[in-house]
Structure formats: C-alpha cells, structure tokens
Design an enzyme around this catalytic site. Structure first.
Site, PDB file in Angstrom:
ATOM      1  N   MET A  31      -9.072   8.047  -0.265  1.00  9.47           N
ATOM      2  CA  MET A  31      -9.951   8.406   0.866  1.00  9.47           C
ATOM      3  C   MET A  31     -10.542   9.784   0.645  1.00  9.47           C
ATOM      4  O   MET A  31      -9.832  10.704   0.228  1.00  9.47           O
ATOM      5  CB  MET A  31      -9.139   8.429   2.156  1.00  9.47           C
ATOM      6  CG  MET A  31      -8.427   7.132   2.445  1.00  9.47           C
ATOM      7  SD  MET A  31      -7.476   7.294   3.962  1.00  9.47           S
ATOM      8  CE  MET A  31      -6.696   5.674   4.010  1.00  9.47           C
ATOM      9  N   ASP A  83      -4.764   3.510  -1.967  1.00 18.80           N
ATOM     10  CA  ASP A  83      -5.860   3.832  -1.047  1.00 18.80           C
ATOM     11  C   ASP A  83      -6.384   5.236  -1.293  1.00 18.80           C
ATOM     12  O   ASP A  83      -5.709   6.218  -0.997  1.00 18.80           O
ATOM     13  CB  ASP A  83      -5.349   3.757   0.400  1.00 18.80           C
ATOM     14  CG  ASP A  83      -5.125   2.323   0.836  1.00 18.80           C
ATOM     15  OD1 ASP A  83      -6.059   1.508   0.695  1.00 18.80           O
ATOM     16  OD2 ASP A  83      -4.012   2.015   1.309  1.00 18.80           O
ATOM     17  N   HIS A 135      -1.137  -1.395  -4.236  1.00 22.30           N
ATOM     18  CA  HIS A 135      -2.412  -1.078  -3.572  1.00 22.30           C
ATOM     19  C   HIS A 135      -2.502   0.432  -3.353  1.00 22.30           C
ATOM     20  O   HIS A 135      -1.615   1.034  -2.745  1.00 22.30           O
ATOM     21  CB  HIS A 135      -2.486  -1.835  -2.248  1.00 22.30           C
ATOM     22  CG  HIS A 135      -3.802  -1.710  -1.544  1.00 22.30           C
ATOM     23  ND1 HIS A 135      -4.899  -2.484  -1.876  1.00 22.30           N
ATOM     24  CD2 HIS A 135      -4.204  -0.904  -0.529  1.00 22.30           C
ATOM     25  CE1 HIS A 135      -5.916  -2.161  -1.087  1.00 22.30           C
ATOM     26  NE2 HIS A 135      -5.522  -1.210  -0.253  1.00 22.30           N
ATOM     27  N   SER A 193       0.840  -1.195   0.000  1.00 22.44           N
ATOM     28  CA  SER A 193       0.000   0.000   0.000  1.00 22.44           C
ATOM     29  C   SER A 193       0.875   1.245   0.000  1.00 22.44           C
ATOM     30  O   SER A 193       1.608   1.513   0.957  1.00 22.44           O
ATOM     31  CB  SER A 193      -0.900   0.022   1.236  1.00 22.44           C
ATOM     32  OG  SER A 193      -1.410   1.329   1.401  1.00 22.44           O
ATOM     33  N   HIS A 235      -8.259   0.913  -4.076  1.00 20.46           N
ATOM     34  CA  HIS A 235      -9.196   0.700  -2.971  1.00 20.46           C
ATOM     35  C   HIS A 235      -9.900   2.019  -2.690  1.00 20.46           C
ATOM     36  O   HIS A 235      -9.308   2.933  -2.122  1.00 20.46           O
ATOM     37  CB  HIS A 235      -8.375   0.202  -1.754  1.00 20.46           C
ATOM     38  CG  HIS A 235      -9.177  -0.008  -0.512  1.00 20.46           C
ATOM     39  ND1 HIS A 235      -8.579  -0.202   0.719  1.00 20.46           N
ATOM     40  CD2 HIS A 235     -10.510  -0.069  -0.291  1.00 20.46           C
ATOM     41  CE1 HIS A 235      -9.523  -0.369   1.635  1.00 20.46           C
ATOM     42  NE2 HIS A 235     -10.699  -0.284   1.055  1.00 20.46           N
ATOM     43  N   ASP A 247      -6.536  -6.430   4.390  1.00 22.24           N
ATOM     44  CA  ASP A 247      -5.922  -5.096   4.408  1.00 22.24           C
ATOM     45  C   ASP A 247      -5.966  -4.527   5.817  1.00 22.24           C
ATOM     46  O   ASP A 247      -7.047  -4.330   6.374  1.00 22.24           O
ATOM     47  CB  ASP A 247      -6.707  -4.206   3.429  1.00 22.24           C
ATOM     48  CG  ASP A 247      -6.122  -2.818   3.258  1.00 22.24           C
ATOM     49  OD1 ASP A 247      -5.069  -2.538   3.849  1.00 22.24           O
ATOM     50  OD2 ASP A 247      -6.744  -2.026   2.521  1.00 22.24           O
ATOM     51  N   MET A 286     -12.120   4.226  -0.720  1.00 24.93           N
ATOM     52  CA  MET A 286     -12.810   4.476   0.550  1.00 24.93           C
ATOM     53  C   MET A 286     -13.527   5.802   0.400  1.00 24.93           C
ATOM     54  O   MET A 286     -13.175   6.815   1.007  1.00 24.93           O
ATOM     55  CB  MET A 286     -11.788   4.495   1.692  1.00 24.93           C
ATOM     56  CG  MET A 286     -11.305   3.092   2.033  1.00 24.93           C
ATOM     57  SD  MET A 286      -9.799   3.097   3.002  1.00 24.93           S
ATOM     58  CE  MET A 286      -8.577   3.210   1.695  1.00 24.93           C
ATOM     59  N   MET A 342     -11.400  -5.999   5.530  1.00 29.58           N
ATOM     60  CA  MET A 342     -10.605  -5.031   6.298  1.00 29.58           C
ATOM     61  C   MET A 342     -10.282  -5.620   7.668  1.00 29.58           C
ATOM     62  O   MET A 342     -11.180  -6.057   8.386  1.00 29.58           O
ATOM     63  CB  MET A 342     -11.374  -3.721   6.473  1.00 29.58           C
ATOM     64  CG  MET A 342     -11.558  -2.891   5.211  1.00 29.58           C
ATOM     65  SD  MET A 342     -10.032  -2.480   4.332  1.00 29.58           S
ATOM     66  CE  MET A 342      -9.097  -1.580   5.570  1.00 29.58           C
TER      67      MET A 342
END
Ligand code: DX5
Ligand code: ZN
Length: 218
Positions: free
Chosen positions: A36, A34, A32, A7, A65, A174, A67, A136
């Site tokens: 957000m 992330d 990966h 990540s 990913h 994760d 979020m 998660m």
C-alpha cells in the site's frame, strides 16, 4: 484446485519467518502480500525490501497485491524482490493493458483487481492478459474489515464472465473472509481465497481448518 492465500498484513512481523513456515506446513500454497502506497489507499504497508527479505523463508507462490498508483513504474523491482504473481488495480492504472503486458513481459503471472464499487464487466476486455482476477470484498486499505454484502453475487457474476471467455483465469477474493463465509464464497465460483485476520489473528489451527473446507470442494 482451491488455494489459500494468507495475507501477511495480519501477521506478527517479528515472527514472520516462523509464521510463513506454519502456513506452508498446513497447506497454504500462496502467500498474499499487500503493498500500500498511502495514495491509492489511505494506509502504507511495506514494499520491496520486506518481500526480498522473506523470499528465502518460503518456497510458496508470492501473490503480490499492489494497492499503489501507476504500478507499471515498479514491475521490475517487485519481480527482483521475489514476486510470482503481481496483481494491479484497474482503478490505479492509466493504461491497464500496458501494465498487465509489462508484468507478462517480466515473466510473471498477472492479476487484475477491482474495488467493491467497480462494475465487474470492466475486466472482460483484459481477460486474455490475465492469469487471475481479484475481487475485493472490502474497500482496499486495511485488514480486519467486514465482508461487504453483495460480494457473493459479484463473485458469481465475475465467474460467469470468466467462464464465458473460455480462458483459464483464476478468481481470487480478498477481504473479510472467515471460516463462516468461505464455503459460500467457494460455491460462488472463487478458487483463490485470501484471508488475513482469520488466519493470523485467530487461535492456531485456522489454516488447517480453512484447508479442510477448501479441499472438500472441487
Ligand atoms: C485489504 C487487503 C487484504 C487484507 C485482508 O486492503 O488487500 O488482503 O489484508 O485482510 P482480512 O482477511 O483481515 O480482511
Ligand atoms: Zn490483498
């Protein structure tokens, strides 16, 4: 095959290109990423422009990913930025099925993620639309948290649900993964391992150490 997905949330952003080369050279097949939004999770990370700018620096799979609330609004943009897999949160979508279908229609692989307190059985009805499930093992929002007790049992339950379906769905985990707990996680049936701090915040060589463990198991 077991896959390592470092990540980049934990990476050194001023050296991102170099760090992407290092993890790839040491055997990580996924990157990966992330994203957000400050709504679905408290923090804000980065979005399309960053993904677009690092896309030429890696030929590995971009495992994005999301979020974010109502990710269906941005599937096209993330595809154009260079995503290969888009994982959305069950808890963030009014219409999970339509969101997964939109990712598929864009020609990308689909992932469906659940937070630590969400019942694992909710994914069942969506498995035909999933290439991957993401469990998660910390509350989403921040890197560097501790693996939540009970996540191994949840991983094994989710793996059993996937196996029962007979569908070729990968299981990713994760949050809080370390060299000390990764073997247990693999034994529970997980085959895609996200690791942020344990790859980027530790002394060099951790990608290799992770890959040794991942490759020692079927
Ligand atoms: C948390 C993110 C994770 C995080 C993992 O919301 O989804 O991918 O970066 O970081 P570590 O491995 O440090 O727990
Ligand atoms: Zn993540």
């Amino acid at each position: 095959m077991n896959i390592l997905a470092p990540s980049i949330l934990a990476a050194d952003f001023k050296n991102l290109g170099k760090q992407l080369s290092e993890i790839a050279e040491n055997g990580a097949e996924y990157v990966h990423i992330d994203v957000m939004d400050g709504l679905f999770v408290p923090s804000i990370s980065f979005g399309m422009p960053v993904i677009k700018s690092i896309r030429p620096a890696s030929d590995k799979v971009f495992d994005v990913h999301l979020m974010i609330e109502e990710p269906i609004r941005y599937i096209k943009e993330f595809k154009e930025s260079g995503a290969d897999i888009i994982t959305i949160h069950y808890e963030a979508c009014k219409d999970v099925r339509a969101t997964l279908q939109a990712i598929k229609d864009a020609g990308l692989k689909t992932g469906l993620s659940i937070k630590p307190k969400t019942d694992v059985t909710v994914v069942k009805e969506f498995l035909p639309l999933c290439d991957m499930n993401l469990l998660m093992s910390v509350e989403p929002g921040f890197g560097g948290q501790k693996f939540i007790d009970g996540s191994l049992e949840r991983a094994a339950q989710l793996k059993a649900i996937i196996d029962e379906s007979g569908l070729p769905v990968d299981l990713e985990i994760d949050g809080g993964i370390t060299l000390d707990n990764v073997s247990d996680v693999l034994a529970a049936g997980v085959n895609v391992i996200v690791a942020g701090s344990a790859v980027f915040k530790e002394p060099a060589g951790n990608t290799e150490k992770f890959m040794k463990i991942l490759n020692s198991r079927p």
